[in-house]
Design an enzyme around this catalytic site. Structure first.
Site, PDB file in Angstrom:
ATOM      1  N   ARG A   1       0.848  -1.213   0.000  1.00  0.00           N
ATOM      2  CA  ARG A   1       0.000   0.000   0.000  1.00  0.00           C
ATOM      3  C   ARG A   1       0.876   1.253   0.000  1.00  0.00           C
ATOM      4  O   ARG A   1       0.592   2.223   0.715  1.00  0.00           O
ATOM      5  CB  ARG A   1      -0.957   0.033   1.193  1.00  0.00           C
ATOM      6  CG  ARG A   1      -1.919  -1.093   1.279  1.00  0.00           C
ATOM      7  CD  ARG A   1      -2.909  -1.130   0.100  1.00  0.00           C
ATOM      8  NE  ARG A   1      -3.570  -2.419   0.107  1.00  0.00           N
ATOM      9  CZ  ARG A   1      -3.103  -3.464  -0.537  1.00  0.00           C
ATOM     10  NH1 ARG A   1      -2.015  -3.380  -1.283  1.00  0.00           N
ATOM     11  NH2 ARG A   1      -3.715  -4.613  -0.492  1.00  0.00           N
TER      12      ARG A   1
ATOM     13  N   SER B   1     -10.981  -1.122   3.266  1.00  0.00           N
ATOM     14  CA  SER B   1     -10.259  -1.353   4.533  1.00  0.00           C
ATOM     15  C   SER B   1      -9.830  -0.008   5.107  1.00  0.00           C
ATOM     16  O   SER B   1      -9.173   0.769   4.415  1.00  0.00           O
ATOM     17  CB  SER B   1      -9.019  -2.205   4.290  1.00  0.00           C
ATOM     18  OG  SER B   1      -9.408  -3.451   3.780  1.00  0.00           O
TER      19      SER B   1
ATOM     20  N   GLU C   1      -5.668   3.646   6.225  1.00  0.00           N
ATOM     21  CA  GLU C   1      -5.262   3.460   4.824  1.00  0.00           C
ATOM     22  C   GLU C   1      -5.757   4.622   3.949  1.00  0.00           C
ATOM     23  O   GLU C   1      -5.007   5.102   3.087  1.00  0.00           O
ATOM     24  CB  GLU C   1      -5.815   2.124   4.302  1.00  0.00           C
ATOM     25  CG  GLU C   1      -5.370   1.820   2.896  1.00  0.00           C
ATOM     26  CD  GLU C   1      -6.025   0.580   2.325  1.00  0.00           C
ATOM     27  OE1 GLU C   1      -5.824  -0.512   2.880  1.00  0.00           O
ATOM     28  OE2 GLU C   1      -6.744   0.715   1.317  1.00  0.00           O
TER      29      GLU C   1
END
Ligand SMILES: Cc1cc2nc3c(=O)[nH]c(=O)nc-3n(C[C@H](O)[C@H](O)[C@H](O)COP(=O)(O)OP(=O)(O)OC[C@H]3O[C@@H](n4cnc5c(N)ncnc54)[C@H](O)[C@@H]3O)c2cc1C
EC number: 1.3.1.98
Length: 394
Positions: free
Chosen positions: A166, A284, A385
């Protein structure tokens, strides 16, 4: 007046002083450069599926690239390294799942496992999207960007993109420390993506790279299946976990036309398994923490542990944010109070959902409750995130 609530998947966020949708490459660059030269806050937005923006008005410029063309420069498929590699270029504003559908239809392998991830091609390389055993990094050849610092366009080769879990060089330019915005480039990276060139394999089959997916397809991890079958299975598994965006959002005039109509219809049919109240999220909300070996030793014995690399390049241990949240006592469907309009998804511990009428402050307060609870239980501070704008979730 357009607001972030209209153009983000979680459906919260304040009004936007100036919203621009350039339809040409030079138009994108000019819009970005105009805001930068005037010192105005700038947010380049794609599908708004990885953003949580405060309720207060955004007194700056929001740019959404309206270019969505996909081209196949070498459709003749030259042979590279004995494999048939086909290069495909997509403009930054192209909807990500439109792109995946296009490649699968064309008989190309490489991104089918990333089916159903909301957002755009431009943003896909910002956080190096990943799911079901695939990451976009493995198929990217190069990224064409506008460099806001040096004020020029350039092509960044995949090897120079700084891809990690990520993470990319683009995302890294936005942060001084985890969840701490950098002074110069936030909430949009130093490099604005103009287009991405992918190197995909000419093949109607792909590898099933993830246990849950293999189970849904009735095969073993590592088996090869038709990419179409993989794509359909991914969409099914995602729907069952509430991990598809709400297809209904494309009825909002602020979103109409940003995704191909036939794909919106397919998405609408795919999402019937998920209750409406679970569909408005950023996916998420927390990243899986990567810890030093010492920090990981302090976790309970049954906490998941995977080999990983720390940001400084040394070996680390990745654990599961969902496991930590659940074991800290925040189960699926958790809300801070019964009448709260924000809660954990009833289908997925990691998703924070707007149950209808939630504000950004409601979502942030839920996020903080979870962060504090996990830290108290395990000494690990979860890092969001999504790109969190105007709110402090350190
Ligand atoms: C239901 C759901 C499921 C999800 N599942 C996954 C998943 O499985 N895996 C995964 O990795 N992610 C997942 N996500 C997160 C999200 O879809 C991805 O991060 C996606 O790439 C975000 O794209 P976007 O266009 O919506 O970006 P936005 O939310 O619009 O923007 C995110 C960031 O990218 C920047 N950005 C956008 N466009 C550009 C550009 N052209 N150039 C430079 N910067 C740009 C923005 O400034 C911002 O900083 C999910 C989200 C949702 C809502």
């Amino acid at each position: 007046m357009t607001s972030f609530a209209d153009i983000t998947t979680i459906g919260v966020g304040g009004t936007i002083a100036r919203f621009i949708e350039p339809t040409s490459r030079v138009g994108v660059i000019e819009a970005v450069e105009d805001a930068d030269s005037k010192g105005l806050p700038l947010c380049v937005i794609g599908g708004g599926s990885n953003m949580l923006v405060a309720d207060t008005p955004f007194n700056g410029v929001v740019v959404r690239d309206a270019r969505r063309r996909i081209t196949v420069p070498d459709e003749a498929a030259p042979v590279e390294n004995g494999e048939r590699i086909v290069h495909v270029n997509a403009e930054a504003g192209c909807n990500w799942d439109d792109f995946v559908a296009f490649t699968v239809e064309l008989g190309l392998e490489g991104v089918e496992g990333l089916s159903g991830i909301p957002g755009t091609v431009g943003a896909s390389v910002v956080q190096n999207i990943g799911a079901y055993g695939q990451e976009v990094a493995t198929t990217v050849e190069s990224v064409e960007v506008w460099d806001r610092k040096d004020k020029k366009t350039c092509d960044i080769a995949a090897a120079d993109m700084g891809f990690g879990y990520r993470m990319s060089r683009l995302k890294a330019s936005m942060y001084a420390a985890p969840a701490t915005p950098a002074a110069d480039f936030f909430p949009t990276p130093r490099y604005v993506v103009l287009s991405v060139t992918f190197a995909l394999r000419h093949s109607a089959t792909g590898t099933v790279g993830y246990g849950q997916l293999a189970k849904a397809l009735g095969v073993e991890v590592g088996d090869r299946m038709e990419t179409r079958a993989i794509r359909n299975a991914v969409l099914k598994v995602r729907a069952a976990k509430g991990m598809l965006e709400d297809a209904g959002r494309y009825e909002n005039p602020a979103m109409t036309g940003t995704k191909r109509a036939e794909q919106v219809e397919i998405a609408r049919r795919a999402q019937t398994d998920s209750p409406d109240y679970d569909r408005h999220s950023c996916g998420s909300f927390f990243m899986n923490p990567i810890l030093t070996a010492d920090a990981a030793a302090g976790l309970p014995e049954d906490a998941p542990r995977f080999d990983a690399t720390l940001p400084d390049g040394t070996p680390g241990v990745k654990t599961s944010a969902a496991w930590l949240i659940d074991h800290a006592g925040f189960h699926k469907g958790f809300k801070t109070s019964s009448d709260s309009s924000a809660g954990l998804s009833t289908q997925h511990t990691l998703a924070l959902t707007n149950r209808g009428g939630a504000t950004a402050a409601d979502v942030a307060s839920l996020a903080k409750t979870v962060q504090d609870g996990v830290e108290a239980a395990f000494g690990v501070r979860l890092v969001p995130e999504p790109v969190v704008v105007g709110l402090d979730l350190r």
